[in-house]
Design an enzyme around this catalytic site. Sequence first.
Site, short mmCIF file in Angstrom:
data_model
loop_
_atom_site.label_atom_id
_atom_site.label_comp_id
_atom_site.label_asym_id
_atom_site.label_seq_id
_atom_site.Cartn_x
_atom_site.Cartn_y
_atom_site.Cartn_z
N HIS A 1 -12.86 62.69 36.55
CA HIS A 1 -14.08 62.06 37.05
C HIS A 1 -13.83 61.31 38.18
O HIS A 1 -12.67 60.69 38.27
CB HIS A 1 -14.70 61.18 36.00
N ASP B 1 -8.88 57.44 30.53
CA ASP B 1 -10.20 57.45 30.56
C ASP B 1 -10.56 58.21 29.35
O ASP B 1 -10.77 59.39 29.26
CB ASP B 1 -10.46 58.39 31.91
N GLN C 1 -15.53 59.98 27.66
CA GLN C 1 -16.16 61.17 26.95
C GLN C 1 -15.46 61.47 25.44
O GLN C 1 -15.68 62.46 25.14
CB GLN C 1 -15.91 62.66 27.80
N LYS D 1 -22.65 55.59 26.36
CA LYS D 1 -22.15 57.16 25.76
C LYS D 1 -21.98 56.97 24.30
O LYS D 1 -21.64 58.12 23.73
CB LYS D 1 -20.85 57.73 26.53
N CYS E 1 -20.06 64.52 38.87
CA CYS E 1 -18.89 63.64 39.42
C CYS E 1 -17.41 64.04 39.32
O CYS E 1 -16.39 63.28 38.83
CB CYS E 1 -18.91 62.13 38.90
N1 PLP Z 1 -15.07 59.03 33.40
C1 PLP Z 1 -15.85 60.04 32.61
C2 PLP Z 1 -14.97 61.03 32.13
C3 PLP Z 1 -17.06 60.16 32.58
O1 PLP Z 1 -17.50 61.02 31.90
C4 PLP Z 1 -17.87 58.85 33.25
C5 PLP Z 1 -19.20 58.98 33.20
O2 PLP Z 1 -19.71 60.29 33.08
C6 PLP Z 1 -17.07 58.02 33.62
C7 PLP Z 1 -15.87 57.87 33.79
C8 PLP Z 1 -17.99 56.75 34.41
O3 PLP Z 1 -18.60 55.97 33.48
P1 PLP Z 1 -19.54 54.82 33.89
O4 PLP Z 1 -20.44 55.54 34.91
O5 PLP Z 1 -20.37 54.45 32.51
O6 PLP Z 1 -18.69 53.93 34.60
#
Ligand code: PLP
Length: 420
Positions: A136, A213, A216, A239, A377
């Site tokens: 992401h 990370d 998900q 999430k 993203c």
């Molecule tokens: N990393 C991953 C894999 C994500 O799917 C997301 C959000 O969709 C994020 C990071 C960023 O999360 P946040 O917007 O809650 O900081």
Amino acid sequence: MGALEKMLQASNSLATCVDRIRADFPILNLKIGDKSLVYLDNAASSQMPQFVIDRLVRYQTTQHANIHRAVHHLSEVATHEYEVARRKLQHFINAREDKEVIFTSGTTDAINLVMHGYGRKFIQKGDEIILTHLEHHSNIVPWQMLAQEKEAIIRVVPINDSGELLVDEYEKLFNANTRFVGLTHVSNALGTINPIKEMIAFAHQRGVPVLIDGAQAAAHLTVDVQALDCDFYVFSAHKLCGPTGIGILYGKAHQLEAMQPYKGGGDMISSVSFEKTTYNTIPYKFEAGTPPIAAAIGFGAAIDYLSNIGLDAIAQYEHELLTYATERLSIIPGVTIIGNSASKVAVISFTMDGIHPHDVGTLLNEEGVAIRTGHHCAQPVMQRFNIPATSRASFSFYNTKDEVDALIEGIQIVKKVFLS
Ligand code: PLP
């Protein structure tokens, strides 16, 4: 024991309890126009059960005060509940100690914390950071900013046509300059579950720390940070059926202790004078200012709710939904599923011949079906498949096979409108 717990104990699959579970989520009763809402945008944000909403209301109506700074009753209650929430998160991911759980404003904030706290202190000119093609933007851009500042180099693990990491290539990227690995547990764009345990072990054999990370993953898979042995693990509450504006950074205590603070201010200090400031111990060193107290307590309630259902049961049921939806989607002429890893969570990205994803999403919305369209993203993933965007349906444990059918019917309508 509550009615839901009894039903869960008596059944082999969540499928038999899903109506009961859905009753916990008031928003699922909404109509979009005259259609029932079919919410398939869970990878962006999941919905909140009444249990969590009630917990937020109870906090605001009977427990709210600022934490850590007073001896009066309400402040003690709020401080206690905030620290209880931290311990719930600790147990949820099996962290060794509660001080290894830092409340952040979310995944993005947690990654930025590690970039500033660890990266700016320990990464120097010519050092190399390994990321993957599945990241992401949140786990790319902070590291690019660091690389620019420090003249460090970013190396990227490629993926195959199924959207799986090429682990052999990952191993080849290591050399004497490798200092850090940032790796997503699950791809938000494709749903691929990465073999992170093996990848962490490989990095550790070379003395390289790893950030996972888990944005998900944490709502869909059991996460055990001690078994994974990762140095850092991050995710957001929104999430996991919790509030927005809160997430966590898990870090091994020795890593967090060695890091410099990311934000300065109240609560993160031990003493302040104009000559010298000394910092508080972890976790407080990284929690400057008044934190989102209500959101942290709501996060704790969301963890209770999910744990009560059980992550193993959730993973099994969501896999049933994934299998069913994949079977139904893959036989529609003109529909191509992007990302066919053998190991996936219930996320399906797809394209439709001759129809832009934005139009797919707009027409599905008219049928009450909420999906996400765009690059999610994850523009490097789109570039790898040579497409600008996909339509993405992402499922949660409160979705049903009937809702998969509604998605399929909606896609047939989209085809009729655009191609006939
Ligand atoms: N990393 C991953 C894999 C994500 O799917 C997301 C959000 O969709 C994020 C990071 C960023 O999360 P946040 O917007 O809650 O900081």
